[in-house]
Each structure stands twice: as C-alpha cells, then as structure tokens.
Scaffold this motif. Structure first.
Motif, PDB file in Angstrom:
ATOM      1  N   PHE A  82      36.400  51.777  33.028  1.00 50.00           N
ATOM      2  CA  PHE A  82      37.435  50.831  32.934  1.00 50.00           C
ATOM      3  C   PHE A  82      38.289  50.650  34.325  1.00 50.00           C
ATOM      4  N   THR A  83      38.746  51.507  34.908  1.00 50.71           N
ATOM      5  CA  THR A  83      39.437  51.276  36.269  1.00 50.71           C
ATOM      6  C   THR A  83      38.471  50.598  37.204  1.00 50.71           C
ATOM      7  N   ASN A  84      37.159  51.092  37.288  1.00 53.56           N
ATOM      8  CA  ASN A  84      36.461  50.513  38.267  1.00 53.56           C
ATOM      9  C   ASN A  84      36.210  48.792  38.302  1.00 53.56           C
ATOM     10  N   ILE A  85      35.978  48.562  36.749  1.00 53.78           N
ATOM     11  CA  ILE A  85      35.886  47.203  36.418  1.00 53.78           C
ATOM     12  C   ILE A  85      37.290  46.311  36.914  1.00 53.78           C
ATOM     13  N   PHE A  86      38.390  46.866  36.364  1.00 55.02           N
ATOM     14  CA  PHE A  86      39.354  46.323  36.474  1.00 55.02           C
ATOM     15  C   PHE A  86      39.705  46.267  38.145  1.00 55.02           C
ATOM     16  N   ASN A  87      39.389  47.107  38.837  1.00 58.67           N
ATOM     17  CA  ASN A  87      39.623  47.004  40.265  1.00 58.67           C
ATOM     18  C   ASN A  87      38.757  45.657  41.077  1.00 58.67           C
ATOM     19  N   PHE A  88      37.360  45.825  40.334  1.00 58.10           N
ATOM     20  CA  PHE A  88      36.870  44.518  40.745  1.00 58.10           C
ATOM     21  C   PHE A  88      37.394  43.220  40.491  1.00 58.10           C
ATOM     22  N   LEU A  89      37.971  43.145  39.274  1.00 62.10           N
ATOM     23  CA  LEU A  89      38.356  41.884  38.822  1.00 62.10           C
ATOM     24  C   LEU A  89      39.680  41.343  39.366  1.00 62.10           C
ATOM     25  N   VAL A  90      40.505  42.506  39.636  1.00 65.85           N
ATOM     26  CA  VAL A  90      41.439  42.363  40.816  1.00 65.85           C
ATOM     27  C   VAL A  90      41.213  41.796  41.992  1.00 65.85           C
ATOM     28  N   ALA A  91      40.331  42.364  42.456  1.00 65.78           N
ATOM     29  CA  ALA A  91      39.646  42.154  43.905  1.00 65.78           C
ATOM     30  C   ALA A  91      39.300  40.640  44.090  1.00 65.78           C
ATOM     31  N   ILE A  92      38.494  39.890  43.214  1.00 62.69           N
ATOM     32  CA  ILE A  92      37.933  38.762  43.180  1.00 62.69           C
ATOM     33  C   ILE A  92      39.049  37.921  42.361  1.00 62.69           C
ATOM     34  N   LYS A  93      40.297  38.311  42.215  1.00 69.11           N
ATOM     35  CA  LYS A  93      41.419  37.399  41.831  1.00 69.11           C
ATOM     36  C   LYS A  93      41.092  36.738  40.191  1.00 69.11           C
ATOM     37  N   PHE A  94      40.392  37.481  39.509  1.00 65.04           N
ATOM     38  CA  PHE A  94      40.292  37.130  37.839  1.00 65.04           C
ATOM     39  C   PHE A  94      41.439  38.093  37.158  1.00 65.04           C
ATOM     40  N   ALA A  95      42.215  38.904  38.107  1.00 63.37           N
ATOM     41  CA  ALA A  95      43.277  39.417  36.948  1.00 63.37           C
ATOM     42  C   ALA A  95      44.267  39.978  37.991  1.00 63.37           C
ATOM     43  N   PRO A  96      45.705  40.189  37.264  1.00 60.95           N
ATOM     44  CA  PRO A  96      46.538  40.815  38.405  1.00 60.95           C
ATOM     45  C   PRO A  96      46.571  42.222  38.210  1.00 60.95           C
ATOM     46  N   GLN A  97      47.262  43.003  38.875  1.00 60.64           N
ATOM     47  CA  GLN A  97      47.084  44.320  39.118  1.00 60.64           C
ATOM     48  C   GLN A  97      47.571  44.600  37.998  1.00 60.64           C
ATOM     49  N   ALA A  98      47.685  46.110  37.378  1.00 61.83           N
ATOM     50  CA  ALA A  98      48.084  46.591  36.130  1.00 61.83           C
ATOM     51  C   ALA A  98      48.444  48.159  36.180  1.00 61.83           C
TER      52      ALA A  98
END
Length: 484
Positions: free
Chosen positions: A88-104
């Motif tokens: 989950f964390t790795n996927i979230f990191n990827f989405l944050v990096a490509i600007k698809f999601a804010p940090q959480a």
C-alpha cells in the motif's frame, strides 16, 4: 485488465483523437518522479483497547516533510497491515510522485495473534458463521477504530477531516460493514477481492435493506477483484447488481474486474485503482482550457483542449451549470461562442470539484496600427530573434488574416504586449502556469513587446512562442513565427 464501471460517476474514456496536441500540452502535468514526497518516517506504537480487551500494536508512517511543515494530512488505515502496508505504501508513494494523490499519513493496523492463531477471523466478520472459527467480532473491532484508534491518531498527529480504510478478503468484508454501519467514519473505502460470500452473502442482503436509508455525503467506494468463476463464487456479482439497483446518489462507487489474477495478486490492482479513484480530480485540480484566453470570431470556430487524463470533466454549452449527468468532455470542444460553455471537473468525494475559468470572449479581428516613425526602426522578429536584457521588442509581420496563438510561461513581473495591449502577465495566484492566448489578426505589422525581469534561480523557462493558425482548429503549434 478489464475495467467495469457501474458507478453513476464514471471515469472518462479518452478517444484517440488529437494525441499530438495532448502530448504538446503535457507540460501542464508531467512531473519527474523523485524521492521527495515519499513515506519513510515510521513510528511503532501501541494502544490498549477497552473494546477488544487487549493491547493492539500499530505503526504510523509519516510523509518525509511532516516535521518541517504545518500541513494537515489525510489518514489511511490499512488492516491486515502486516502484509498489506508495504505494498500500500509503495503504491501510494508512486501516486504521490506522479501527482495523482496528495501526501497522507498511513496507519498500519496488523492483526493480533494468540498462540500463532490469527484473530482476523474474529475481528473482520459481522456475524458468527460455522465456516469461520471465532467469527462475529466486527462490532467490537469497529468500536476500537471509532472510539479509540482514530481519536488517538487525531490527537497525536496533524490530520485533515478525511480518512480512508483499505481492506482485502475478509478485511474487505469489515470495510463494507463499516460503510453500512458508520458511513461517515471514513471518506474512502477501498476493498480488494472482498469475501462477500461470507455468512451466506450476509452483507449483500444487509446492504439491500439498508442502503436506501443510509445518508451518504460524497462517500467513495472502490471494489476490485478477480473476474471469471471467482466473481460469482465470492458474490461480487451479487453485490455489484445490488449496488447498481440501490446505491444512493451520495455514494460514488466503482467496481473493477481483473483477468488472470489470484486472490493475492488482485490486491495490488485493487489498491492502485482504489487510490486513483479516491483522488480522482486531484491531478487536474488546477485544470484550465487551452487556449487559456483570447478572442473568438463568430463563424470561425476554434478547438479548445482540456486535460481529461485521470479526470471527469463535464460541460454544457447553454450557460447552465454542469452536473454529474452532463456530457463528458472527450479531450476537446469546438466552439465559436465560448460565452455559453461551462465545464466542471468532478471528483468522487467532491473535494476537488471546480469550474474551469473561461477567459475567452467573442469579438472581431484585431487590426494593425500605423507604424510611427520612431517604431519603424524596430527589428523584425522571427525565429532567429534573441532577447536583449530580458526583453524582446520588435515588429511581427502577420502574413495573412487568421488566428494566431501566443504562448508563454510567465515569471514574476513578466508582461506580453501586442500593439500596446497587455495580453499575458504573471498572476501570483496561478504561479508559473503556461498561458496560451488566441487572437484573430488581420494581415499587417504589429509591435510585440515581451518584458521579462531578472530571472530567479527557481523560475521555469519562459517557453515563449507566437504561432500561426489557419482556422483555429489545426495543429498551430507546428507553425512558429517567433520562438524564444
């Protein structure tokens, strides 16, 4: 991967038209994946639960810059945390990096084991079942979240008003049960291959009875899992049918099917799709039309582009406010009357809903002014022209009547004039945002002045260009007259 969308809020399917233009405007959204915005700060903790009568271990994973800022972050709770949190964390990191999601903030909630026995069967199931040992403890586990764990996290960390719950298999059962029992406890519910067959499809029947009376306020539900035999065997088909028939307007839901996956591997795709759907609209939260401004002549339509990747943008052409049932934008609109166009980028949770500002107006051709003697000495600007002391001033020869596009990424103090009329300038509220102004010009000579104060180290390149367009709908970016 096949994607089935039963939701009343569907994700835009892009056409194959105008791929070159979308690539040309990708500067608005392309980012470089970097180490910033990664979750690497982890804190092991524990909390005694009166609801469960036991000590529960947890782990809090913070964004890297948590200690250096004052941001309030969304919180995602990951159950079955001992095997789900890393992915989950790795996927979230990827989405944050490509600007698809804010940090959480991510909270790892691992299971408790007694003599090697995993108590997840107890915690995740809402009723007792002869097929699952120690089942039926979901109410106590829900009380642990609502009355103990979440208040503890909210007191100790800077949290926003929104949080999410991620659960797989029986964890997906618990997540859906929480959705029915406490719909406002989380904004986002993400389920991976949930075992809806548990208890002879207990949740399907429960949802059919309760959903119509539950008051949802832009709650977001994403369900992912295997296709084929498992789709029916795990009662996902029955749950999808029930949701299609009974889900109220305040529940925005999405269901996806994955071919050639196992119960374990489908979790990865469910995780990825669930987070993308939860934050749909974040990527285009500052979306705007291209061109961003200018004049359109009646009877001479132009092509307006909108960034529809990972977005749901709906529009009207009669001046009325779009809603979630209005027509979807398919990457561009053709119009000779921008005054009637309104477009809204929608997000499932409503958080990133915004109307795109329309800065184009209808009007007539601009005409060249007579050149004064003092200005006749100005240089002719072309592709070889270079700025002097941060300025570019000269005469632009417009070869024929038609549309012309001025493109610029302004920095602080930047101004662009055409024949003494200001058309582009830096706006602190927008920052370094590319602006494209389309103007209908008659054949003749115009004075162009680009003022650019001393560039700061972190200012982007101006990327200035003046392009000709035959009809406002062609690939005008291929026809530069002046570029800097």
């Amino acid at each position: 991967m096949k994607l089935r969308n039963y939701s009343k809020v569907s994700v835009t399917t892009l056409s194959t038209k105008n791929r070159t233009m979308r690539l040309f405007f990708c500067f608005l959204f392309l980012v470089t994946i970097s180490v910033e915005a990664q979750h690497t700060t982890s804190t092991k903790d524990s909390i005694y639960s009166n609801s469960l009568g036991e000590l529960r271990k947890i782990e809090i994973i913070l964004p890297d810059n948590y200690a250096a800022d004052t941001t309030h972050y969304d919180v995602w709770y990951v159950i079955d945390g001992e095997w789900n949190t890393h992915t989950f964390t790795n996927i979230f990191n990827f989405l944050v990096a490509i600007k698809f999601a804010p940090q959480a903030i991510i909270v790892n909630v691992p299971n408790r084991y007694v003599n090697g026995f995993n108590l997840r069967d107890r915690d995740f199931t809402p009723i007792q079942s002869k097929d699952v040992d120690s089942s039926g403890g979901a109410d106590k586990f829900l009380a642990f979240f609502e009355k103990e764990l979440m208040p503890y996290i909210n007191r100790k960390y800077r949290v926003s008003s929104e949080s999410g719950l991620f659960g797989t298999s029986l964890g997906g059962v618990f997540a859906f049960y929480t959705l029915l029992q406490r719909p406002d406890l989380f904004r986002f519910y993400t389920l991976g291959d949930p075992a809806f067959q548990f208890g002879d499809r207990h949740l399907v029947r429960m949802a059919a009875q309760k959903l119509k009376s539950v008051q949802f306020r832009n709650t977001v539900l994403n369900i992912g899992g295997r296709s084929g035999f498992s789709y029916g065997d795990m009662a996902r088909d029955a749950m999808d049918s029930m949701l299609k028939a009974n889900a109220p307007s305040g529940l925005h839901w999405h269901s996806a099917l994955y071919d050639n996956e196992t119960h374990g591997s489908s979790v990865f795709k469910s995780n990825y799709d669930g987070l993308k759907y939860a934050y749909l609209g974040y990527y285009v939260r500052n979306a705007r039309y291209q061109p961003t401004g200018g004049i359109v002549v009646k009877g001479r339509p132009i092509r307006l582009f909108l960034p529809t990747d990972n977005a749901e943008i709906r529009y009207t052409q009669d001046g009325s406010l779009p809603n979630r049932n209005s027509a979807l934008v398919d990457d561009h609109l053709i119009t000779d009357d921008p005054s009637g166009i309104r477009a809204i980028s929608f997000s499932p949770g409503g958080r990133y809903d915004h109307e795109l500002p329309m800065n184009l107006r209808t009007g007539d051709y601009l005409t060249p002014e007579k050149m004064l003697r003092a200005t006749r000495q100005l240089p002719k600007l072309d592709l070889q022209s270079k700025p002097v002391n941060g300025q570019l001033t000269g005469v632009v020869a417009i070869p024929r009547d038609g549309y012309y596009v001025f493109q610029l990424t302004p920095s602080e103090g930047t101004q662009l004039y055409l024949s003494d009329s200001l058309w582009i300038q830096y706006n602190p509220a927008d920052g370094h945002v590319r602006q494209t102004v389309i103007l209908p010009l008659r054949k003749g000579n115009y004075i162009l002045k680009l003022l650019h104060p001393a560039k700061k180290a972190d200012d982007p390149s101006l990327n200035f260009g003046l392009y000709s367009s035959e009809n406002g709908q062609d690939d005008w970016w291929r026809n530069p007259l002046v570029k800097w």
